[in-house]
Scaffold this motif. Structure first.
Motif, PDB file in Angstrom:
ATOM      1  N   ALA A 188     -51.675 -65.427  -8.757  1.00  0.00           N
ATOM      2  CA  ALA A 188     -51.317 -64.072  -8.316  1.00  0.00           C
ATOM      3  C   ALA A 188     -52.242 -63.052  -8.976  1.00  0.00           C
ATOM      4  O   ALA A 188     -52.660 -63.211 -10.118  1.00  0.00           O
ATOM      5  CB  ALA A 188     -49.866 -63.767  -8.652  1.00  0.00           C
ATOM      6  N   THR A 189     -52.551 -62.004  -8.221  1.00  0.00           N
ATOM      7  CA  THR A 189     -53.526 -61.013  -8.688  1.00  0.00           C
ATOM      8  C   THR A 189     -52.910 -59.885  -9.518  1.00  0.00           C
ATOM      9  O   THR A 189     -53.631 -59.150 -10.180  1.00  0.00           O
ATOM     10  CB  THR A 189     -54.238 -60.367  -7.484  1.00  0.00           C
ATOM     11  N   GLY A 190     -51.599 -59.714  -9.416  1.00  0.00           N
ATOM     12  CA  GLY A 190     -50.956 -58.569 -10.042  1.00  0.00           C
ATOM     13  C   GLY A 190     -50.881 -57.374  -9.113  1.00  0.00           C
ATOM     14  O   GLY A 190     -50.267 -56.362  -9.440  1.00  0.00           O
ATOM     15  N   ASP A 191     -51.480 -57.478  -7.944  1.00  0.00           N
ATOM     16  CA  ASP A 191     -51.426 -56.436  -6.913  1.00  0.00           C
ATOM     17  C   ASP A 191     -50.246 -56.787  -6.000  1.00  0.00           C
ATOM     18  O   ASP A 191     -50.350 -57.649  -5.147  1.00  0.00           O
ATOM     19  CB  ASP A 191     -52.742 -56.431  -6.134  1.00  0.00           C
ATOM     20  N   GLU A 192     -49.112 -56.138  -6.222  1.00  0.00           N
ATOM     21  CA  GLU A 192     -47.880 -56.480  -5.505  1.00  0.00           C
ATOM     22  C   GLU A 192     -48.044 -56.412  -3.982  1.00  0.00           C
ATOM     23  O   GLU A 192     -47.529 -57.264  -3.269  1.00  0.00           O
ATOM     24  CB  GLU A 192     -46.731 -55.565  -5.955  1.00  0.00           C
ATOM     25  N   ARG A 193     -48.765 -55.408  -3.508  1.00  0.00           N
ATOM     26  CA  ARG A 193     -48.965 -55.307  -2.047  1.00  0.00           C
ATOM     27  C   ARG A 193     -49.672 -56.545  -1.516  1.00  0.00           C
ATOM     28  O   ARG A 193     -49.301 -57.087  -0.476  1.00  0.00           O
ATOM     29  CB  ARG A 193     -49.782 -54.062  -1.685  1.00  0.00           C
ATOM     30  N   PHE A 194     -50.683 -57.016  -2.220  1.00  0.00           N
ATOM     31  CA  PHE A 194     -51.422 -58.200  -1.799  1.00  0.00           C
ATOM     32  C   PHE A 194     -50.608 -59.473  -2.028  1.00  0.00           C
ATOM     33  O   PHE A 194     -50.454 -60.298  -1.129  1.00  0.00           O
ATOM     34  CB  PHE A 194     -52.760 -58.282  -2.547  1.00  0.00           C
ATOM     35  N   ASP A 195     -50.089 -59.636  -3.229  1.00  0.00           N
ATOM     36  CA  ASP A 195     -49.385 -60.872  -3.575  1.00  0.00           C
ATOM     37  C   ASP A 195     -48.148 -61.115  -2.712  1.00  0.00           C
ATOM     38  O   ASP A 195     -47.775 -62.260  -2.482  1.00  0.00           O
ATOM     39  CB  ASP A 195     -48.997 -60.871  -5.053  1.00  0.00           C
ATOM     40  N   SER A 196     -47.524 -60.049  -2.226  1.00  0.00           N
ATOM     41  CA  SER A 196     -46.343 -60.228  -1.372  1.00  0.00           C
ATOM     42  C   SER A 196     -46.721 -60.709   0.032  1.00  0.00           C
ATOM     43  O   SER A 196     -45.902 -61.322   0.712  1.00  0.00           O
ATOM     44  CB  SER A 196     -45.542 -58.930  -1.277  1.00  0.00           C
ATOM     45  N   ARG A 197     -47.941 -60.476   0.455  1.00  0.00           N
ATOM     46  CA  ARG A 197     -48.366 -60.845   1.814  1.00  0.00           C
ATOM     47  C   ARG A 197     -49.323 -62.025   1.871  1.00  0.00           C
ATOM     48  O   ARG A 197     -49.479 -62.647   2.924  1.00  0.00           O
ATOM     49  CB  ARG A 197     -49.015 -59.638   2.488  1.00  0.00           C
ATOM     50  N   PHE A 198     -50.003 -62.341   0.761  1.00  0.00           N
ATOM     51  CA  PHE A 198     -51.024 -63.387   0.743  1.00  0.00           C
ATOM     52  C   PHE A 198     -50.850 -64.262  -0.483  1.00  0.00           C
ATOM     53  O   PHE A 198     -50.325 -63.825  -1.503  1.00  0.00           O
ATOM     54  CB  PHE A 198     -52.436 -62.772   0.727  1.00  0.00           C
TER      55      PHE A 198
END
Length: 149
Positions: free
Chosen positions: A60-70
């Protein structure tokens, strides 16, 4: 899919077979050097459920917007987070690039469909070339070999 039945009498069998053809368009970009394997894929329902129950994986990158979708797959979580930097995450969030996988020198994406006209190739390859460009920003320029045979 195959089904068979033997309700016609002793020793009689009928078999019915259905064939389903699935066509995909595969785009491969050859990079100038091999890189460790990694991939980015959109999360499906089960992946979203697993994330909500068990939390993020180490990639996980720590970018919630990204991690929730990818989700990112890689044997090396630090490499994965470095490879999929902010510009590439933003491109994914904007829908500008496809899901992809990287193995050695080959950057690959696919989608359902079939190639009907050769003049469609640049539009099909463009988004994956954009991924290659964004990968290159994080660790120096990557040249792309285009084989026009």
């Amino acid at each position: 899919m195959s089904t068979s039945s033997s309700a016609l009498g002793e020793g009689s069998t009928t078999t019915h077979t259905k064939t389903h053809t699935h066509r995909f368009i595969v785009v491969v970009v050859l990079l100038d050097r091999p890189l460790p394997s990694a991939s980015v894929h959109s999360r499906g329902a089960m992946s979203k459920l697993g994330r909500s129950l068990f939390g993020d994986k180490p990639t996980a990158t720590g970018d919630e917007r990204f991690d929730s979708r990818f989700r990112i797959a890689s044997a090396d979580p630090d490499y994965a987070r470095w490879l999929v930097g902010r510009p590439l995450r933003e491109a994914h969030l904007a829908g500008a690039v496809p899901d992809w996988s990287l193995a050695g020198q080959e950057l690959l994406s696919y989608r359902p469909g079939q190639l009907r006209h050769l003049d469609a190739i640049p539009a099909l390859a463009g988004p994956l070339l954009h991924v290659a460009d964004l990968l290159g920003r994080d660790f120096g320029p990557v040249s792309i070999n285009v084989d026009t045979r």
